[in-house]
Motif scaffolding. Sequence first.
Motif, PDB file in Angstrom:
ATOM      1  N   ALA A  39       0.783  -1.122  -0.026  1.00 63.38           N
ATOM      2  CA  ALA A  39       0.085   0.076   0.061  1.00 63.38           C
ATOM      3  C   ALA A  39       0.757   1.372  -0.143  1.00 63.38           C
ATOM      4  O   ALA A  39       2.052   1.412   0.601  1.00 63.38           O
ATOM      5  N   VAL A  40       0.300   2.170  -0.603  1.00 59.55           N
ATOM      6  CA  VAL A  40       0.873   3.629  -0.822  1.00 59.55           C
ATOM      7  C   VAL A  40       0.874   4.480   0.602  1.00 59.55           C
ATOM      8  O   VAL A  40       1.907   5.074   0.928  1.00 59.55           O
ATOM      9  N   GLY A  41      -0.200   4.200   1.533  1.00 61.66           N
ATOM     10  CA  GLY A  41      -0.398   4.961   2.547  1.00 61.66           C
ATOM     11  C   GLY A  41       0.757   4.971   3.648  1.00 61.66           C
ATOM     12  O   GLY A  41       1.335   6.089   4.001  1.00 61.66           O
ATOM     13  N   PRO A  42       1.154   3.817   3.917  1.00 54.73           N
ATOM     14  CA  PRO A  42       2.428   4.092   5.143  1.00 54.73           C
ATOM     15  C   PRO A  42       3.700   4.820   4.897  1.00 54.73           C
ATOM     16  O   PRO A  42       3.670   4.878   3.750  1.00 54.73           O
ATOM     17  N   PRO A  43       4.176   5.018   5.783  1.00 54.26           N
ATOM     18  CA  PRO A  43       5.310   6.102   5.692  1.00 54.26           C
ATOM     19  C   PRO A  43       6.534   5.552   5.090  1.00 54.26           C
ATOM     20  O   PRO A  43       7.284   6.197   4.164  1.00 54.26           O
ATOM     21  N   TRP A  44       6.756   4.192   5.126  1.00 51.14           N
ATOM     22  CA  TRP A  44       7.964   3.451   4.753  1.00 51.14           C
ATOM     23  C   TRP A  44       9.168   4.263   4.972  1.00 51.14           C
ATOM     24  O   TRP A  44       9.890   4.686   4.058  1.00 51.14           O
ATOM     25  N   PRO A  45       9.430   4.280   6.119  1.00 54.83           N
ATOM     26  CA  PRO A  45      10.954   4.644   6.625  1.00 54.83           C
ATOM     27  C   PRO A  45      12.173   3.881   6.030  1.00 54.83           C
ATOM     28  O   PRO A  45      12.044   2.986   5.637  1.00 54.83           O
ATOM     29  N   GLY A  46      12.893   4.900   5.474  1.00 56.32           N
ATOM     30  CA  GLY A  46      14.183   4.363   4.752  1.00 56.32           C
ATOM     31  C   GLY A  46      13.851   4.543   3.105  1.00 56.32           C
ATOM     32  O   GLY A  46      14.991   4.083   2.327  1.00 56.32           O
ATOM     33  N   ARG A  47      13.009   4.924   2.690  1.00 51.68           N
ATOM     34  CA  ARG A  47      12.545   4.949   1.509  1.00 51.68           C
ATOM     35  C   ARG A  47      13.467   6.263   0.927  1.00 51.68           C
ATOM     36  O   ARG A  47      13.623   7.355   1.363  1.00 51.68           O
ATOM     37  N   ILE A  48      13.945   6.076  -0.404  1.00 50.38           N
ATOM     38  CA  ILE A  48      14.721   7.250  -1.012  1.00 50.38           C
ATOM     39  C   ILE A  48      13.748   8.122  -1.401  1.00 50.38           C
ATOM     40  O   ILE A  48      12.920   8.154  -1.901  1.00 50.38           O
ATOM     41  N   ALA A  49      14.266   9.348  -0.962  1.00 51.59           N
ATOM     42  CA  ALA A  49      13.459  10.488  -0.949  1.00 51.59           C
ATOM     43  C   ALA A  49      13.711  11.423  -2.513  1.00 51.59           C
ATOM     44  O   ALA A  49      14.794  10.840  -3.097  1.00 51.59           O
ATOM     45  N   GLY A  50      12.883  12.274  -2.895  1.00 51.19           N
ATOM     46  CA  GLY A  50      13.099  12.766  -4.149  1.00 51.19           C
ATOM     47  C   GLY A  50      12.447  12.170  -5.386  1.00 51.19           C
ATOM     48  O   GLY A  50      11.713  11.532  -5.225  1.00 51.19           O
ATOM     49  N   ALA A  51      12.999  12.512  -6.750  1.00 49.19           N
ATOM     50  CA  ALA A  51      12.442  12.226  -7.762  1.00 49.19           C
ATOM     51  C   ALA A  51      12.437  10.698  -8.059  1.00 49.19           C
ATOM     52  O   ALA A  51      13.763  10.110  -7.571  1.00 49.19           O
ATOM     53  N   ALA A  52      11.691  10.114  -8.547  1.00 48.57           N
ATOM     54  CA  ALA A  52      11.656   8.427  -8.655  1.00 48.57           C
ATOM     55  C   ALA A  52      12.798   8.272  -9.843  1.00 48.57           C
ATOM     56  O   ALA A  52      12.637   9.031 -10.945  1.00 48.57           O
ATOM     57  N   PRO A  53      13.317   7.260 -10.029  1.00 49.29           N
ATOM     58  CA  PRO A  53      14.252   6.717 -11.317  1.00 49.29           C
ATOM     59  C   PRO A  53      13.223   6.735 -12.304  1.00 49.29           C
ATOM     60  O   PRO A  53      12.440   6.204 -12.421  1.00 49.29           O
ATOM     61  N   GLY A  54      14.213   6.790 -13.527  1.00 50.71           N
ATOM     62  CA  GLY A  54      13.464   6.725 -14.756  1.00 50.71           C
ATOM     63  C   GLY A  54      13.567   5.370 -15.236  1.00 50.71           C
ATOM     64  O   GLY A  54      12.733   4.842 -15.894  1.00 50.71           O
ATOM     65  N   VAL A  55      14.753   4.467 -14.876  1.00 52.25           N
ATOM     66  CA  VAL A  55      14.626   3.291 -15.057  1.00 52.25           C
ATOM     67  C   VAL A  55      15.010   2.447 -13.846  1.00 52.25           C
ATOM     68  O   VAL A  55      16.029   2.574 -13.063  1.00 52.25           O
ATOM     69  N   VAL A  56      14.331   1.019 -13.676  1.00 48.35           N
ATOM     70  CA  VAL A  56      14.548   0.406 -12.711  1.00 48.35           C
ATOM     71  C   VAL A  56      14.833  -0.951 -13.238  1.00 48.35           C
ATOM     72  O   VAL A  56      14.189  -1.451 -14.150  1.00 48.35           O
ATOM     73  N   TYR A  57      15.934  -1.517 -12.985  1.00 49.12           N
ATOM     74  CA  TYR A  57      16.551  -2.730 -13.862  1.00 49.12           C
ATOM     75  C   TYR A  57      16.002  -4.162 -12.996  1.00 49.12           C
ATOM     76  O   TYR A  57      16.068  -3.912 -12.072  1.00 49.12           O
ATOM     77  N   PRO A  58      15.443  -4.784 -13.916  1.00 50.85           N
ATOM     78  CA  PRO A  58      14.884  -6.051 -13.424  1.00 50.85           C
ATOM     79  C   PRO A  58      15.805  -6.680 -12.512  1.00 50.85           C
ATOM     80  O   PRO A  58      15.469  -7.330 -11.456  1.00 50.85           O
ATOM     81  N   VAL A  59      17.025  -6.895 -12.848  1.00 45.25           N
ATOM     82  CA  VAL A  59      18.023  -7.531 -12.243  1.00 45.25           C
ATOM     83  C   VAL A  59      19.322  -6.479 -11.916  1.00 45.25           C
ATOM     84  O   VAL A  59      19.692  -5.933 -12.996  1.00 45.25           O
ATOM     85  N   ALA A  60      19.500  -6.099 -10.724  1.00 43.88           N
ATOM     86  CA  ALA A  60      20.622  -5.188 -10.393  1.00 43.88           C
ATOM     87  C   ALA A  60      22.005  -5.348 -11.059  1.00 43.88           C
ATOM     88  O   ALA A  60      22.284  -6.699 -11.531  1.00 43.88           O
ATOM     89  N   ARG A  61      22.477  -4.483 -11.674  1.00 45.56           N
ATOM     90  CA  ARG A  61      23.819  -4.597 -12.508  1.00 45.56           C
ATOM     91  C   ARG A  61      25.104  -4.497 -11.685  1.00 45.56           C
ATOM     92  O   ARG A  61      24.995  -3.649 -10.779  1.00 45.56           O
TER      93      ARG A  61
END
Length: 496
Positions: free
Chosen positions: A386-408
């Motif tokens: 859910a979007v509602g909880p505050p999710w502490p530890g989440r990276i703030a600011g603009a969202a990335p434009g590309v999220v890799y399915p497998v980390a590089r």
Amino acid sequence: MRPNADSAPQRIMVVRCPSLCDPDTSTAGPQAARLFERVIGAVTGFCPNVEAAELGVCAFGARGPARYFGGEGVLASKIIAAVTELGVESRVGVADGIFAALLAARRADPASPVNPASPINPASPINPAGPAGPAGPVLVIPPGGTAGFLAAQPVSVLADQDLAGLLKRLGLLTLGDLAALPASDVASRFGDAGEAVHRLARGLDLRPLAARPPADDLSVAREFDPPEPLAEPVVFAAKTLAEQLHAGLAARGLTCVRVQVRITWADGEESSRLWRHDGLLTAAGVADRVRWQLDGWRAAPPDGQYAQGGIGMLRLVPDQVVRATGHQLALWGEAVVSDRVARAAMRVQAMLGHEAVLRPVTGGGRNVSEQVSQVPFGEKREPPLAVGPPWPGRIAGAAPGVVYPVAREAEVTDDARRPVTVSGRCVLSAAPARLVIEREPPRRITAWAGPWPLSERWWDAVAARRRARFQLATDDGRAWLAVVRDSRWVIEAGYC
């Protein structure tokens, strides 16, 4: 036509089955549709004119049936008992109007959040299990009390989440705050959408639950000769028929908010169901309801083909229409483009399958890979987190434009070409100066931020994860979300 703003609202009873509304439960899909068909059959035994709002939710006018069975609470208890015999858990809400009744049914569900600021006493719902039980499965809002019940509800209960977010940013946190504003000011600021939610906040439904069908025959039909043994071609035909239906209504200045789906089988048996929606029924919405009705009426065998010769005819009947008030296009015409994209997506789904066209749905979570999930186009599905909880530890600011399915895999070094390490206390061995991503040419790091530590599930020895995250800007004008875990650098996302 819209009812008069001062007309008395109907007493509406909504029956909600939480296990059928949640697409992530074990009864999702065709099994849920078949169970819901049986639920509607049980509810029809108490009131013949039952409308299916969506999968797992149906509604009917409660005034007449309640008088016959001895009161709204008694009627609700009987319905819950009948549905329970089918092995399905249900919740019932009763109020003046379908919007308030649906909110009451959701609040009667112990799995749904309860607003502690509500003036309705949580102990007041009728609880057939006795006073010692948990939150009762029935919540009856007394006649005349709907406005007070709605006033304490947060604006997040509105279907238009974009408008709800804007209202919260403007300081209008509850429906009561919205209802207190002059209707003319809301209409001038937010247009037709604002006028509609303002009416809901005041306890005035946009349309009655039951209305007289139009005098003209505005239905559309498709005959299958020979009968169609598969469901997918019928669903695709439903989308085409729905577009024809909307075009015919638009030529008369009308639009449809409740549709009757009639399916005739080759052996002469007919399946007929009324479907309504909180808003205008789109072609994709009509197709979804045809799919649910097919799944609920007859189960397809393992080879996917229906017995009894298949489906002979599909007919869509606009059972309730309203005057089309028009739609304000966005500045750059995005609404027109969206309609064209929707039609193209439906055609691709018809050729390649329901799962062939996916759309992103934003959700919650601390990691960027969790915040967007892919769901089939046209499906109404909540994100896993859910979007509602505050999710502490989440990276703030603009969202990335590309999220890799497998980390590089990556390598980060300092000016002396030594690997940069991070201690258990998040202390860097040196400032990052050079980035190499999976054998690509090295990039010079021009700026960086971090580390931001993240420790998840520390209580679970198997699932525990501990990482440090960085944002790196490189000399080619790009930015990266880098993560150090187990002394290894990886790139999880990139910023455009």
